[in-house]
Enzyme design. Structure first.
Site, PDB file in Angstrom:
ATOM      1  N   ILE A  95      15.383   7.262  59.523  1.00 31.58           N
ATOM      2  CA  ILE A  95      15.967   7.494  58.208  1.00 31.58           C
ATOM      3  C   ILE A  95      17.464   7.657  58.399  1.00 31.58           C
ATOM      4  O   ILE A  95      17.916   8.474  59.206  1.00 31.58           O
ATOM      5  CB  ILE A  95      15.372   8.751  57.543  1.00 31.58           C
ATOM      6  CG1 ILE A  95      13.871   8.578  57.303  1.00 31.58           C
ATOM      7  CG2 ILE A  95      16.090   9.054  56.228  1.00 31.58           C
ATOM      8  CD1 ILE A  95      13.180   9.818  56.751  1.00 31.58           C
ATOM      9  N   CYS A  96      18.251   6.835  57.679  1.00 34.62           N
ATOM     10  CA  CYS A  96      19.700   6.910  57.719  1.00 34.62           C
ATOM     11  C   CYS A  96      20.197   6.667  59.154  1.00 34.62           C
ATOM     12  O   CYS A  96      19.784   5.719  59.804  1.00 34.62           O
ATOM     13  CB  CYS A  96      20.150   8.255  57.160  1.00 34.62           C
ATOM     14  SG  CYS A  96      21.912   8.366  56.760  1.00 34.62           S
ATOM     15  N   THR A  97      21.055   7.538  59.686  1.00 35.91           N
ATOM     16  CA  THR A  97      21.633   7.325  61.011  1.00 35.91           C
ATOM     17  C   THR A  97      20.674   7.666  62.144  1.00 35.91           C
ATOM     18  O   THR A  97      21.053   7.574  63.314  1.00 35.91           O
ATOM     19  CB  THR A  97      22.932   8.136  61.172  1.00 35.91           C
ATOM     20  OG1 THR A  97      22.660   9.511  60.912  1.00 35.91           O
ATOM     21  CG2 THR A  97      24.007   7.620  60.233  1.00 35.91           C
ATOM     22  N   GLY A  98      19.447   8.009  61.818  1.00 34.04           N
ATOM     23  CA  GLY A  98      18.426   8.093  62.860  1.00 34.04           C
ATOM     24  C   GLY A  98      18.246   6.765  63.565  1.00 34.04           C
ATOM     25  O   GLY A  98      17.725   6.692  64.685  1.00 34.04           O
ATOM     26  N   THR A 144      20.948   0.812  58.265  1.00 29.63           N
ATOM     27  CA  THR A 144      21.344   2.212  58.356  1.00 29.63           C
ATOM     28  C   THR A 144      22.169   2.516  57.114  1.00 29.63           C
ATOM     29  O   THR A 144      22.276   1.667  56.213  1.00 29.63           O
ATOM     30  CB  THR A 144      22.135   2.474  59.657  1.00 29.63           C
ATOM     31  OG1 THR A 144      22.300   3.882  59.831  1.00 29.63           O
ATOM     32  CG2 THR A 144      23.489   1.781  59.636  1.00 29.63           C
TER      33      THR A 144
END
Length: 330
Positions: A114-117, A134
């Protein structure tokens, strides 16, 4: 046994993103004929260190009760965003501690960011040669750090089979609902969305960032046209019919619709009809021909083509898969 989802909480975690998997997967219940629902997912949160507090980007920490060994039990691993990725963000390199934790993940485990994961998945090699996304504001940096990844900055999420990535913040909700829909069908995903008070379906290919000014209160929208169309999906709907509901020209309506929804009216209509067909296949015994008519595709051939394009399976296989799943014993 419920599908086990293990959420990896890293220092600097964003509490909103960290809580998404628990909110979506942790509330997922299947239904069965004549009996109560069953828990579909078992969700646990772990750290890369022994159980204890994990810093967040807010003014509080979270107490995580599982260490990295939980990753070895996962069917799906979810890596939410963090603002303290250090060498992962700066150099595309895992720390020894993070590398040791990820080494516990079993081969074949579904990996989700999720996102910058997504930086963590990329640094671990999960995204090599694969499409990924991202947060739009990090996309250029992400591509520079990981040139081997095929970055698409313009979508909400990307499903590449056993590896899935999402854009920022609310796109994580869209991705998790997509996984529930993929695992257990539209009816289950729609019920979770209803309880979470979010849209039941935003297609992964939808633009993640639509730049437009905040409308004035009197600013005309396309909301009424969408509601009008949803009430008559089983009938032919022309673009000019939708534009007339808002007293707009076709050109103005098309532009306004794309500004608000992120896709064209035709794409949106097809999405809604696919969703209607999925619901009917899961919840009724209507013939394929009748499902096609009620969903607005007209013929079984058209329904098969659209379902195959959207989901990769024909209607009969979809019905068999999710009707069987719904009636499975607890």
């Amino acid at each position: 046994m419920p599908h086990r989802v293990v959420v990896l909480a890293l220092d600097g975690a964003l509490p909103f993103e960290l809580g998404i998997p628990q909110r979506i997967f942790g509330r997922s219940l299947g239904t069965r004929s004549g009996g109560p629902g069953r828990k579909l997912y078992d969700v646990v949160t772990c750290s890369i260190r022994p159980p204890g507090p994990v810093r967040t980007d807010a003014d509080f920490a979270v107490l995580v009760e599982h260490g990295p060994e939980a990753l070895a039990t996962a069917d799906t691993v979810v890596v939410p965003a963090s603002y303290e990725l250090g060498p992962v963000f700066e150099e595309g390199r895992l720390t020894e501690e993070l590398a040791a934790a990820l080494a516990l993940v079993r081969p074949g485990t579904r990996m989700v960011s999720i996102c910058t994961g997504s930086y963590v998945l990329a640094a671990a090699g999960y995204l090599d040669g694969r499409p990924a996304t991202t947060h739009w504001s990090s996309a250029d940096h992400f591509q520079r750090i990981f040139p081997q990844v095929r970055v698409d900055p313009d979508v909400l999420f990307i499903d590449d089979g056993d590896v899935l990535t999402s854009a920022g913040v609310a796109a994580g909700i869209d991705l998790c609902l997509h996984l529930v829909r993929r695992d257990h069908g539209a009816a289950v995903a729609n019920e979770i969305a209803r309880r979470t008070v979010v849209p039941p379906h935003r297609d992964g290919g939808q633009a993640q960032y639509i730049h437009r000014p905040i409308p004035e209160p009197q600013f005309a929208t396309t909301t009424a046209a969408r509601a009008w169309a949803l009430a008559r999906l089983d009938r032919p709907i022309l673009l000019r019919d939708m534009a007339e509901q808002e007293a707009m020209s076709v050109r103005t309506f098309t532009r306004r619709f794309r500004e608000e929804v992120g896709i064209s009216p035709g794409q949106w209509l097809t999405q809604q009809r696919v969703e209607r067909a999925r619901h009917l296949l899961e919840s009724t015994d209507l013939s394929i021909d009748q499902v096609a008519r009620d969903a607005g595709f007209g013929t079984a051939t058209s329904l098969r083509q659209h379902l195959q394009a959207a989901l990769g399976v024909p209607p009969t296989v979809y019905r068999r898969t999710f009707r069987s799943s719904a009636d499975a014993p607890t």
